[in-house]
Design a protein around this motif. Structure first.
Motif, PDB file in Angstrom:
ATOM      1  N   ALA A  28       0.827  -1.206   0.000  1.00 61.90           N
ATOM      2  CA  ALA A  28       0.000   0.000   0.000  1.00 61.90           C
ATOM      3  C   ALA A  28       0.865   1.263   0.000  1.00 61.90           C
ATOM      4  CB  ALA A  28      -0.935  -0.007   1.209  1.00 61.90           C
ATOM      5  N   LYS A  29       1.898   1.279   0.816  1.00 62.12           N
ATOM      6  CA  LYS A  29       2.777   2.450   0.883  1.00 62.12           C
ATOM      7  C   LYS A  29       3.506   2.681  -0.434  1.00 62.12           C
ATOM      8  CE  LYS A  29       3.582   2.851   5.819  1.00 62.12           C
ATOM      9  NZ  LYS A  29       4.584   2.846   6.903  1.00 62.12           N
ATOM     10  N   ALA A  30       3.924   1.593  -1.074  1.00 64.24           N
ATOM     11  CA  ALA A  30       4.617   1.722  -2.364  1.00 64.24           C
ATOM     12  C   ALA A  30       3.675   2.316  -3.416  1.00 64.24           C
ATOM     13  CB  ALA A  30       5.143   0.366  -2.816  1.00 64.24           C
ATOM     14  N   LEU A  31       2.423   1.878  -3.415  1.00 63.69           N
ATOM     15  CA  LEU A  31       1.443   2.415  -4.370  1.00 63.69           C
ATOM     16  C   LEU A  31       1.134   3.882  -4.066  1.00 63.69           C
ATOM     17  CD1 LEU A  31      -0.977  -0.630  -4.589  1.00 63.69           C
ATOM     18  CD2 LEU A  31       0.445   0.251  -6.438  1.00 63.69           C
ATOM     19  N   GLY A  35       1.625   7.690  -6.170  1.00 62.07           N
ATOM     20  CA  GLY A  35       0.486   8.549  -6.485  1.00 62.07           C
ATOM     21  C   GLY A  35      -0.829   7.820  -6.705  1.00 62.07           C
ATOM     22  N   TYR A  36      -0.871   6.525  -6.459  1.00 58.51           N
ATOM     23  CA  TYR A  36      -2.116   5.774  -6.631  1.00 58.51           C
ATOM     24  C   TYR A  36      -2.954   5.876  -5.362  1.00 58.51           C
ATOM     25  CZ  TYR A  36       0.010   3.855 -10.796  1.00 58.51           C
ATOM     26  OH  TYR A  36       0.593   3.723 -12.023  1.00 58.51           O
ATOM     27  N   ARG A  37      -4.253   6.082  -5.551  1.00 57.92           N
ATOM     28  CA  ARG A  37      -5.171   6.179  -4.425  1.00 57.92           C
ATOM     29  C   ARG A  37      -6.131   5.001  -4.487  1.00 57.92           C
ATOM     30  NH1 ARG A  37      -1.338   8.472  -3.281  1.00 57.92           N
ATOM     31  NH2 ARG A  37      -1.084  10.710  -2.982  1.00 57.92           N
ATOM     32  N   TYR A  38      -6.347   4.365  -3.373  1.00 55.06           N
ATOM     33  CA  TYR A  38      -7.083   3.109  -3.290  1.00 55.06           C
ATOM     34  C   TYR A  38      -7.895   3.098  -2.000  1.00 55.06           C
ATOM     35  CZ  TYR A  38      -2.932   2.675  -0.473  1.00 55.06           C
ATOM     36  OH  TYR A  38      -1.932   2.947   0.423  1.00 55.06           O
ATOM     37  N   THR A  44     -17.615  -2.839   0.900  1.00 50.58           N
ATOM     38  CA  THR A  44     -18.655  -2.827  -0.128  1.00 50.58           C
ATOM     39  C   THR A  44     -18.291  -3.750  -1.297  1.00 50.58           C
ATOM     40  OG1 THR A  44     -17.731  -0.935  -1.339  1.00 50.58           O
ATOM     41  CG2 THR A  44     -19.285  -0.442   0.448  1.00 50.58           C
ATOM     42  N   VAL A  45     -17.075  -4.268  -1.301  1.00 48.47           N
ATOM     43  CA  VAL A  45     -16.638  -5.188  -2.352  1.00 48.47           C
ATOM     44  C   VAL A  45     -16.597  -6.594  -1.767  1.00 48.47           C
ATOM     45  CG1 VAL A  45     -14.792  -5.754  -3.975  1.00 48.47           C
ATOM     46  CG2 VAL A  45     -15.277  -3.365  -3.430  1.00 48.47           C
ATOM     47  N   PHE A  46     -17.194  -7.550  -2.474  1.00 50.71           N
ATOM     48  CA  PHE A  46     -17.268  -8.924  -1.989  1.00 50.71           C
ATOM     49  C   PHE A  46     -15.873  -9.455  -1.667  1.00 50.71           C
ATOM     50  CE2 PHE A  46     -17.439 -13.540  -2.580  1.00 50.71           C
ATOM     51  CZ  PHE A  46     -18.457 -13.853  -1.691  1.00 50.71           C
ATOM     52  N   GLY A  47     -15.716 -10.073  -0.500  1.00 52.23           N
ATOM     53  CA  GLY A  47     -14.444 -10.658  -0.099  1.00 52.23           C
ATOM     54  C   GLY A  47     -13.516  -9.694   0.610  1.00 52.23           C
ATOM     55  N   LYS A  48     -13.927  -8.422   0.728  1.00 53.00           N
ATOM     56  CA  LYS A  48     -13.131  -7.379   1.370  1.00 53.00           C
ATOM     57  C   LYS A  48     -11.656  -7.438   0.957  1.00 53.00           C
ATOM     58  CE  LYS A  48     -14.970  -8.294   5.504  1.00 53.00           C
ATOM     59  NZ  LYS A  48     -15.069  -8.317   6.940  1.00 53.00           N
ATOM     60  N   PRO A  49     -11.361  -7.161  -0.305  1.00 44.30           N
ATOM     61  CA  PRO A  49      -9.961  -7.196  -0.747  1.00 44.30           C
ATOM     62  C   PRO A  49      -9.090  -6.255   0.090  1.00 44.30           C
ATOM     63  CG  PRO A  49     -11.448  -6.899  -2.605  1.00 44.30           C
ATOM     64  CD  PRO A  49     -12.267  -6.758  -1.369  1.00 44.30           C
ATOM     65  N   ASP A  50      -7.806  -6.578   0.173  1.00 49.01           N
ATOM     66  CA  ASP A  50      -6.882  -5.742   0.950  1.00 49.01           C
ATOM     67  C   ASP A  50      -6.804  -4.338   0.370  1.00 49.01           C
ATOM     68  OD1 ASP A  50      -6.054  -7.780   2.817  1.00 49.01           O
ATOM     69  OD2 ASP A  50      -5.005  -8.708   1.143  1.00 49.01           O
ATOM     70  N   LEU A  51      -6.763  -4.237  -0.952  1.00 49.75           N
ATOM     71  CA  LEU A  51      -6.739  -2.937  -1.630  1.00 49.75           C
ATOM     72  C   LEU A  51      -7.696  -2.996  -2.820  1.00 49.75           C
ATOM     73  CD1 LEU A  51      -2.857  -2.487  -1.813  1.00 49.75           C
ATOM     74  CD2 LEU A  51      -4.378  -1.507  -0.100  1.00 49.75           C
ATOM     75  N   THR A  52      -8.424  -1.898  -3.048  1.00 55.09           N
ATOM     76  CA  THR A  52      -9.306  -1.865  -4.218  1.00 55.09           C
ATOM     77  C   THR A  52      -9.179  -0.533  -4.946  1.00 55.09           C
ATOM     78  OG1 THR A  52     -11.143  -1.109  -2.833  1.00 55.09           O
ATOM     79  CG2 THR A  52     -11.098  -3.442  -3.383  1.00 55.09           C
ATOM     80  N   PHE A  53      -9.256  -0.651  -6.255  1.00 54.36           N
ATOM     81  CA  PHE A  53      -9.401   0.512  -7.131  1.00 54.36           C
ATOM     82  C   PHE A  53     -10.792   0.342  -7.735  1.00 54.36           C
ATOM     83  CE2 PHE A  53      -4.837  -0.093  -6.870  1.00 54.36           C
ATOM     84  CZ  PHE A  53      -4.351   1.198  -6.745  1.00 54.36           C
ATOM     85  N   LYS A  54     -11.784   0.871  -7.046  1.00 58.61           N
ATOM     86  CA  LYS A  54     -13.167   0.638  -7.438  1.00 58.61           C
ATOM     87  C   LYS A  54     -13.478   1.202  -8.823  1.00 58.61           C
ATOM     88  CE  LYS A  54     -17.406   0.052  -4.885  1.00 58.61           C
ATOM     89  NZ  LYS A  54     -18.216   0.445  -3.741  1.00 58.61           N
ATOM     90  N   ILE A 130       0.306  -4.215 -10.861  1.00 55.83           N
ATOM     91  CA  ILE A 130      -0.869  -3.398 -10.529  1.00 55.83           C
ATOM     92  C   ILE A 130      -0.985  -2.229 -11.508  1.00 55.83           C
ATOM     93  CG2 ILE A 130      -1.904  -1.893  -8.774  1.00 55.83           C
ATOM     94  CD1 ILE A 130      -0.502  -3.784  -6.680  1.00 55.83           C
ATOM     95  N   GLU A 131       0.142  -1.589 -11.797  1.00 52.55           N
ATOM     96  CA  GLU A 131       0.135  -0.479 -12.757  1.00 52.55           C
ATOM     97  C   GLU A 131      -0.332  -0.957 -14.129  1.00 52.55           C
ATOM     98  OE1 GLU A 131       3.536   2.644 -11.325  1.00 52.55           O
ATOM     99  OE2 GLU A 131       4.262   0.755 -12.181  1.00 52.55           O
TER     100      GLU A 131
END
Length: 140
Positions: A28-31, A35-38, A44-54, A130-131
């Protein structure tokens, strides 16, 4: 039979985090630094992912090798105590991961799963994947 008494086992299990783990925080810190915001652990996302870009429907999971059963068929025999419990627990986690993936894919999400060691040893590669996923979604 468990090697630890009930109180020791309770303290050990309380120390296990379901969110905010070292591997999740590192990624998360690297992202964030790039400049990526997550959103973290988005309920609200099924499975509660650790990070999401909705916006791009990208769900990222940071899985520890132990809890999510990496190389399970070879490693399942490493457990020496309380074998039945651990086999059921980890096999259920593996099954749940498959169910979450299936549902998210059906709903049009891109799923990225990273093993803890992968994040620790090759963080830049994980960020790059991810990018790439973000760029692919932007191009649609």
């Amino acid at each position: 039979m468990d090697k630890l008494n009930k109180e020791q086992r309770r303290k050990n299990m309380q120390a296990v985090k379901s969110k905010g783990s070292k591997i999740e925080t590192k990624l998360a810190k690297a992202l964030w630094k790039k400049g990526y915001r997550y959103r973290k652990n988005n309920k609200t996302v099924f499975g509660k992912p650790d990070l999401t870009f909705k916006k791009y429907k990208i769900a990222i999971f940071c899985d520890s090798e132990f809890w999510h059963g990496k190389d399970w068929e070879n490693r399942k025999h490493d457990h020496k105590s309380n074998i039945k419990f651990w086999h059921q627990k980890i096999e259920r986690n593996i099954e749940r991961d498959k169910e979450v993936d299936k549902k998210l894919l059906k709903d049009g999400w891109t799923i990225l799963r990273f093993w803890g060691k992968e994040i620790e040893k090759d963080l830049l590669s994980c960020v790059g994947k991810i990018e790439q996923a973000i760029e692919n979604e932007k191009g649609k």
